[in-house]
Write a protein that holds these residues in place. Structure first.
Motif, mmCIF file in Angstrom:
data_model
loop_
_atom_site.group_PDB
_atom_site.id
_atom_site.type_symbol
_atom_site.label_atom_id
_atom_site.label_comp_id
_atom_site.label_asym_id
_atom_site.label_seq_id
_atom_site.Cartn_x
_atom_site.Cartn_y
_atom_site.Cartn_z
ATOM 1 N N GLN A 44 0.816 -1.224 0.000
ATOM 2 C CA GLN A 44 0.000 0.000 0.000
ATOM 3 C C GLN A 44 0.848 1.271 0.000
ATOM 4 O OE1 GLN A 44 -3.646 -0.033 0.577
ATOM 5 N NE2 GLN A 44 -3.685 2.156 0.191
ATOM 6 N N SER A 45 1.853 1.348 0.867
ATOM 7 C CA SER A 45 2.639 2.583 0.988
ATOM 8 C C SER A 45 3.464 2.843 -0.271
ATOM 9 C CB SER A 45 3.545 2.520 2.212
ATOM 10 O OG SER A 45 4.430 1.428 2.123
ATOM 11 N N ALA A 46 4.016 1.780 -0.841
ATOM 12 C CA ALA A 46 4.789 1.931 -2.075
ATOM 13 C C ALA A 46 3.881 2.362 -3.224
ATOM 14 C CB ALA A 46 5.497 0.630 -2.431
ATOM 15 N N ALA A 47 2.666 1.817 -3.247
ATOM 16 C CA ALA A 47 1.709 2.171 -4.299
ATOM 17 C C ALA A 47 1.318 3.646 -4.186
ATOM 18 C CB ALA A 47 0.473 1.274 -4.212
ATOM 19 N N GLN A 48 1.112 4.124 -2.957
ATOM 20 C CA GLN A 48 0.751 5.535 -2.759
ATOM 21 C C GLN A 48 1.884 6.456 -3.221
ATOM 22 O OE1 GLN A 48 -1.945 7.050 -1.877
ATOM 23 N NE2 GLN A 48 -3.244 5.438 -1.054
ATOM 24 N N ALA A 49 3.119 6.094 -2.848
ATOM 25 C CA ALA A 49 4.275 6.902 -3.235
ATOM 26 C C ALA A 49 4.449 6.898 -4.753
ATOM 27 C CB ALA A 49 5.526 6.374 -2.554
ATOM 28 N N ALA A 50 4.294 5.718 -5.364
ATOM 29 C CA ALA A 50 4.431 5.597 -6.813
ATOM 30 C C ALA A 50 3.329 6.375 -7.526
ATOM 31 C CB ALA A 50 4.408 4.127 -7.229
ATOM 32 N N LEU A 51 2.116 6.359 -6.953
ATOM 33 C CA LEU A 51 0.993 7.099 -7.538
ATOM 34 C C LEU A 51 1.275 8.593 -7.525
ATOM 35 C CD1 LEU A 51 -1.909 7.254 -8.663
ATOM 36 C CD2 LEU A 51 -2.704 7.340 -6.303
ATOM 37 N N LEU A 52 1.811 9.088 -6.422
ATOM 38 C CA LEU A 52 2.137 10.506 -6.309
ATOM 39 C C LEU A 52 3.163 10.915 -7.369
ATOM 40 C CD1 LEU A 52 1.320 12.821 -4.404
ATOM 41 C CD2 LEU A 52 3.407 12.368 -3.125
ATOM 42 N N ALA A 53 4.198 10.088 -7.537
ATOM 43 C CA ALA A 53 5.238 10.375 -8.532
ATOM 44 C C ALA A 53 4.673 10.297 -9.947
ATOM 45 C CB ALA A 53 6.397 9.399 -8.366
ATOM 46 N N SER A 77 -6.863 8.948 -12.992
ATOM 47 C CA SER A 77 -8.046 8.383 -12.350
ATOM 48 C C SER A 77 -7.959 6.862 -12.267
ATOM 49 C CB SER A 77 -9.292 8.793 -13.121
ATOM 50 O OG SER A 77 -10.439 8.188 -12.579
ATOM 51 N N ARG A 78 -7.537 6.228 -13.346
ATOM 52 C CA ARG A 78 -7.450 4.764 -13.364
ATOM 53 C C ARG A 78 -6.383 4.266 -12.394
ATOM 54 N NH1 ARG A 78 -8.288 3.553 -19.859
ATOM 55 N NH2 ARG A 78 -10.496 4.048 -19.849
ATOM 56 N N LEU A 79 -5.265 4.979 -12.334
ATOM 57 C CA LEU A 79 -4.216 4.594 -11.388
ATOM 58 C C LEU A 79 -4.701 4.770 -9.955
ATOM 59 C CD1 LEU A 79 -1.017 6.144 -13.004
ATOM 60 C CD2 LEU A 79 -1.580 3.730 -12.815
ATOM 61 N N ALA A 80 -5.354 5.894 -9.671
ATOM 62 C CA ALA A 80 -5.860 6.162 -8.318
ATOM 63 C C ALA A 80 -6.895 5.107 -7.911
ATOM 64 C CB ALA A 80 -6.466 7.549 -8.254
ATOM 65 N N ASN A 81 -7.775 4.730 -8.844
ATOM 66 C CA ASN A 81 -8.761 3.704 -8.544
ATOM 67 C C ASN A 81 -8.107 2.372 -8.200
ATOM 68 O OD1 ASN A 81 -11.183 5.081 -8.731
ATOM 69 N ND2 ASN A 81 -11.392 4.750 -10.924
ATOM 70 N N SER A 82 -7.075 2.000 -8.946
ATOM 71 C CA SER A 82 -6.410 0.728 -8.672
ATOM 72 C C SER A 82 -5.722 0.740 -7.301
ATOM 73 C CB SER A 82 -5.415 0.382 -9.783
ATOM 74 O OG SER A 82 -4.354 1.308 -9.791
ATOM 75 N N VAL A 83 -5.154 1.909 -6.922
ATOM 76 C CA VAL A 83 -4.499 2.019 -5.616
ATOM 77 C C VAL A 83 -5.551 2.028 -4.512
ATOM 78 C CG1 VAL A 83 -3.125 3.543 -4.148
ATOM 79 C CG2 VAL A 83 -2.441 3.175 -6.518
#
Length: 87
Positions: A44-53, A77-83
């Motif tokens: 989860q934390s890596a996904a959030q950081a990767a999403l921000l970048a 939007s699609r990336l945020a939904n997957s995270v």
């Protein structure tokens, strides 16, 4: 092949812009893959950081005219939904 000087210059300019656009698109794709890999691994934390970048990179590409703003919004939007589905 172009004979007129201005046409020859346009060919050179277009080649330069094409190379720049390709590099930026490739960079965005890499960041998107990092988000998808983090989601697949379940971190989860890596996904959030990767999403921000990735969001930042997509926005930069949009401001340079590489992506249309709706295309950028859709990708983010699609990336945020997957995270968010991970939570």
């Amino acid at each position: 092949m172009a004979n007129i000087k201005s046409a020859k210059k346009r060919i050179l300019v277009i080649e330069t812009k094409t190379a720049r656009n390709k590099a930026i698109k490739s960079r965005v794709k890499t960041y998107i893959k990092k988000v998808e890999a983090a989601v697949a691994s379940g971190d989860q934390s890596a996904a959030q950081a990767a999403l921000l970048a990735a969001t930042s990179e997509i926005d930069k590409a949009t401001s340079k005219g590489i992506f249309h703003k709706n295309t950028a919004s859709r990708k983010i939007s699609r990336l945020a939904n997957s995270v968010n589905k991970m939570a």
